[in-house]
Design an enzyme around this catalytic site. Structure first.
Site, PDB file in Angstrom:
ATOM      1  CG  HIS A 310      -2.085  -1.010   0.853  1.00 56.57           C
ATOM      2  ND1 HIS A 310      -2.043  -2.310   1.262  1.00 56.57           N
ATOM      3  CD2 HIS A 310      -3.183  -0.893   0.097  1.00 56.57           C
ATOM      4  CE1 HIS A 310      -3.092  -2.939   0.790  1.00 56.57           C
ATOM      5  NE2 HIS A 310      -3.810  -2.104   0.088  1.00 56.57           N
ATOM      6  CD  GLU A 547      -9.264  -7.155  -4.792  1.00 56.05           C
ATOM      7  OE1 GLU A 547      -8.281  -6.431  -4.667  1.00 56.05           O
ATOM      8  OE2 GLU A 547     -10.187  -7.204  -3.951  1.00 56.05           O
TER       9      GLU A 547
HETATM   10  C1  PEP Z   1      -5.852  -4.420  -5.949  1.00 58.63           C
HETATM   11  O1  PEP Z   1      -5.761  -5.383  -5.181  1.00 58.63           O
HETATM   12  O2  PEP Z   1      -5.330  -4.392  -7.084  1.00 58.63           O
HETATM   13  C2  PEP Z   1      -6.602  -3.225  -5.540  1.00 58.63           C
HETATM   14  C3  PEP Z   1      -6.851  -2.238  -6.378  1.00 58.63           C
HETATM   15  O3  PEP Z   1      -6.968  -3.162  -4.231  1.00 58.63           O
HETATM   16  P1  PEP Z   1      -5.939  -2.774  -3.053  1.00 58.63           P
HETATM   17  O4  PEP Z   1      -4.616  -2.486  -3.678  1.00 58.63           O
HETATM   18  O5  PEP Z   1      -6.538  -1.624  -2.336  1.00 58.63           O
HETATM   19  O6  PEP Z   1      -5.943  -4.058  -2.251  1.00 58.63           O
HETATM   20 MG    MG Z   2      -7.057  -5.415  -3.416  1.00 53.84          MG
END
Ligand code: PEP
Ligand code: MG
Length: 686
Positions: A310, A547
């Site tokens: 993140h 995902e």
């Molecule tokens: C992802 O998993 O690609 C996504 C956009 O969600 P996050 O990165 O917030 O888990």
């Molecule tokens: Mg994600």
């Protein structure tokens, strides 16, 4: 002669003493060899002392051993009292003779991580490598992130109570370090953390802290006095040969602070930046990063994390270069060091020549000129040379980012990360609070633009302080994403009601994260239907994030029940390849351009097309210029990108032909490796 073979010299007051061992370690017994010696000593019940001439210390105390200030060539003896004294002496003497885990050559050059800048800049190419978390180039000055002074009460409640607070903090600190160690790429760093763990169990240090508690000091005060005293003892050692031991004082301060912070319950400090800063830290939490003054920050490097963590996502949203998993030697660069950070190449140049700096400035100027051209056309639609329109929207967290996105040509929001509303607070946001935030984003867009609001996506790497999620062995495979919402229906329904209140202000879409089964989608939709019925708001589309491989594999079935898909390529990569998205050692392999991930995207597009549903990508792949041709070639019609990337991605799309991209996509999903895919895409881009 090996000490293991030598008999103890004789008894004195019940103690046995081994033969003298000449210390082979060039830097003496500093933290790591001392920790290794202590780890072995603790396996024996006997009381064990380490002797050097008239000096003697407890061999089960890292701090005491370090404070002996041993040097290469010192003659040491092991003395033990107890039932297993002879075995202990033989084993520990043998370990000493072998250098306590330090190869003798390595010991001569001192393999420890040091806080001095010299070893870090002595690397061959004057460049430290990491994983590209965000592309771009910056020339700036190093700012090392360190924490603030921690304040604790001087006196405590009762000795018993303070003692139990201390024990709890020590246990928690052990757990934190164990977790950090798991995520560490290099053995040297792990060994240092091992030494930190040993320090936390150091009997002499603990004894001193407990003595303070018994004298009515608070746990925090007693602990601070104890570790500072030990640190100062080491730092007070004189002579050049003790330089490393003096530095070990900072190890004690480090680990001491960790416990102290836990005792004080302090929250991380704000990071104060000078202009032109390149921030270097072991780790930055998303909230650390989010609170940075972006106008002063040119880039950052962390030794932890990977390209899809993140913190990397935040770096991309800032539009500044960033490296994750950078060589830990970066932590030793002196404050103010002039560096060139090359995000795309994954390099931090720490001794750039004037020519290097000139060249970097030239490249930055070219990139800026390109950005200017792209920005001039940013408000035009992104239509391929053969007439296919692709929607370019943005990933945002709030209304101000949504406004920024629109100003840069964003055609809407493809991912509103609603969890940022839930973060950094003690209680969940109320319906009114949430509704105000969602309505503000919707109003920033207006009724003609798409707004995709993702419902709460926490768990795994995104914990919430007020949400008591159970401790899990595999949090990424546990209660995460929509599973948390289904587990907490009251909180979920509040969020759904709040989202519905934004309907009419923008083209509202609700999206559920981390859907793995049809049952989950149905359960989430049932709760939504109940709120829709109660509020009478109907004009909302419902989609899922793809995902998890199961969702991609069953895309056709999901497409019957969802209005749209958005590929979360970050998680889809982690779950397809079974590689933790934040793992520094796996970061280079956890690549969204792996053909297996691309096949998952292909399946998702095929399944959606069977039912006339659209597919977007909101993971970081959408912002990656190299990936864009293959994504649209596979059938993706919406790219949700980081805000600063909007103009460039639109400009790129205008140069592409959909027919060519389709051919390219069919070609690359036949490949077996990421390297083949990347090579082909690089050739295509030329
Ligand atoms: C992802 O998993 O690609 C996504 C956009 O969600 P996050 O990165 O917030 O888990
Ligand atoms: Mg994600």
């Amino acid at each position: 002669m090996t000490p293991a073979a030598t008999a103890p010299e004789g008894a004195s007051g019940g103690a046995l003493t081994g033969d003298a061992v000449r210390l082979p370690n060039a830097a003496g017994l500093h933290a790591r060899p001392a920790a290794m010696l202590v780890a072995l000593a603790k396996k024996y019940q006997s009381a064990i002392r380490l002797l050097r001439g008239a000096d003697e210390v407890n061999a089960k105390s890292v701090v005491s051993i370090m404070s002996l200030g041993t040097q290469h060539g010192d003659l040491l003896r092991v003395q033990a009292t107890g039932a297993d004294a002879a075995e202990a002496i033989a084993a520990i003497s043998a370990l000493l003779l072998q250098g306590c885990g330090e190869a003798h050559e390595a010991a001569r050059t001192s393999a420890t991580l040091t806080t001095e800048p010299v070893p870090a800049v002595a690397t061959a190419a004057h460049a430290l490598s990491g994983v590209c978390a965000a592309p771009g180039l910056a020339v700036g000055r190093v700012v090392q992130f360190r924490q603030d002074v921690i304040v604790v009460a001087e006196t405590g409640e009762s000795a018993e109570r303070e003692r139990s607070k201390l024990d709890a903090a020590l246990t928690l600190a052990q757990q934190q370090i164990a977790a950090l160690k798991l995520g560490l790429a290099d053995a040297a760093g792990a060994a240092i953390l091992q030494a930190h763990q040993e320090l936390l169990q150091d009997p002499d240090l603990l004894e001193l802290a407990v003595a303070g508690v018994l004298q009515c000091q608070s746990a925090g005060q007693a602990w601070r006095v104890a570790f500072m005293q030990y640190a100062q003892r080491l730092e007070g050692l004189e002579g050049a040969h003790n330089a490393l031991l003096r530095e070990r004082g900072s190890d004690i301060r480090d680990v001491g602070r960790r416990v102290l912070a836990l005792l004080a319950g302090v929250t991380p400090a704000q990071i104060d930046l000078p202009q032109g800063a390149i921030l270097i830290a072991e780790e930055l939490t998303p909230s650390d990063t989010a609170s940075l003054d972006r106008s002063k920050l040119l880039g950052f490097c962390t030794t932890s994390g990977g390209a899809t963590s993140h913190v990397a996502i935040l770096a991309r949203s800032f539009g500044i270069p960033a490296l994750c998993g950078v060589d830990p030697a970066a932590l030793a660069l002196a404050q103010g060091t002039l560096v060139v950070l090359d995000g795309a190449q994954g390099l931090l140049h720490h001794r750039p020549s004037p020519a290097d700096i000139d060249q970097a400035h030239q490249r930055m100027a070219q990139q800026a000129a390109r950005r200017e051209q792209d920005a001039a056309l940013a408000q035009d639609a992104a239509v391929t040379t053969d007439g296919q329109r692709i929607e370019v929207v943005a990933n945002v967290r709030n209304a101000s980012e949504a406004r920024e996105a629109v100003a840069l040509g964003g055609e809407g929001v493809g991912l509103l990360r609603s969890e940022f509303l839930f973060d950094e607070r003690d209680t969940a946001p109320s319906e009114d609070e949430q509704a105000a935030a969602y309505i503000a984003v919707a109003q920033a867009l207006g009724p003609q633009r798409t707004l995709v609001i993702r419902t709460l996506d926490v768990g795994g790497d995104k914990p919430l302080p007020y949400l008591p999620l159970p401790k899990e062995d595999n949090p990424f495979l546990g209660l995460r994403g929509v599973r948390v919402s289904l587990d907490q229906p009251a909180m979920f329904r509040t969020q759904l009601r709040a989202i519905l209140r934004a309907s009419g202000q923008a083209r509202l879409h609700i999206m559920f994260p981390m859907i793995a089964t049809l049952e989950e989608l149905r359960a989430a939709k049932a709760l939504l239907a109940a709120e829709v019925a109660a509020t009478g708001q109907r004009d909302v589309k419902v989609g899922i994030m793809i995902e998890v491989p199961s969702a991609a594999l069953l895309a056709e079935q999901f497409a019957r029940e969802a209005d749209f898909f958005s590929i979360g390529s970050n998680d889809l990569t982690q779950y397809t390849l079974a590689m933790d998205r934040g793992h520094p050692k796996l970061a280079k392999q956890a690549d969204g351009l792996h053909p297996a991930v691309l096949k998952m995207i292909a399946l998702s597009c095929e399944g959606a097309a069977r039912h006339g549903k659209w597919v977007g990508v909101c993971g970081s792949l959408a912002s990656d210029a190299m990936a864009v041709p293959v994504l649209i070639g596979l059938g993706v019609s919406e790219l949700s990108v980081s805000v600063p990337a909007i103009p460039a991605i639109k400009a790129l799309l205008r140069r592409l032909s959909l027919a060519e991209c389709q051919g390219l996509a069919q070609e690359v999903i036949q490949f077996g490796t990421t390297a083949q895919v990347r090579a082909r895409l690089a050739a295509f881009a030329d």
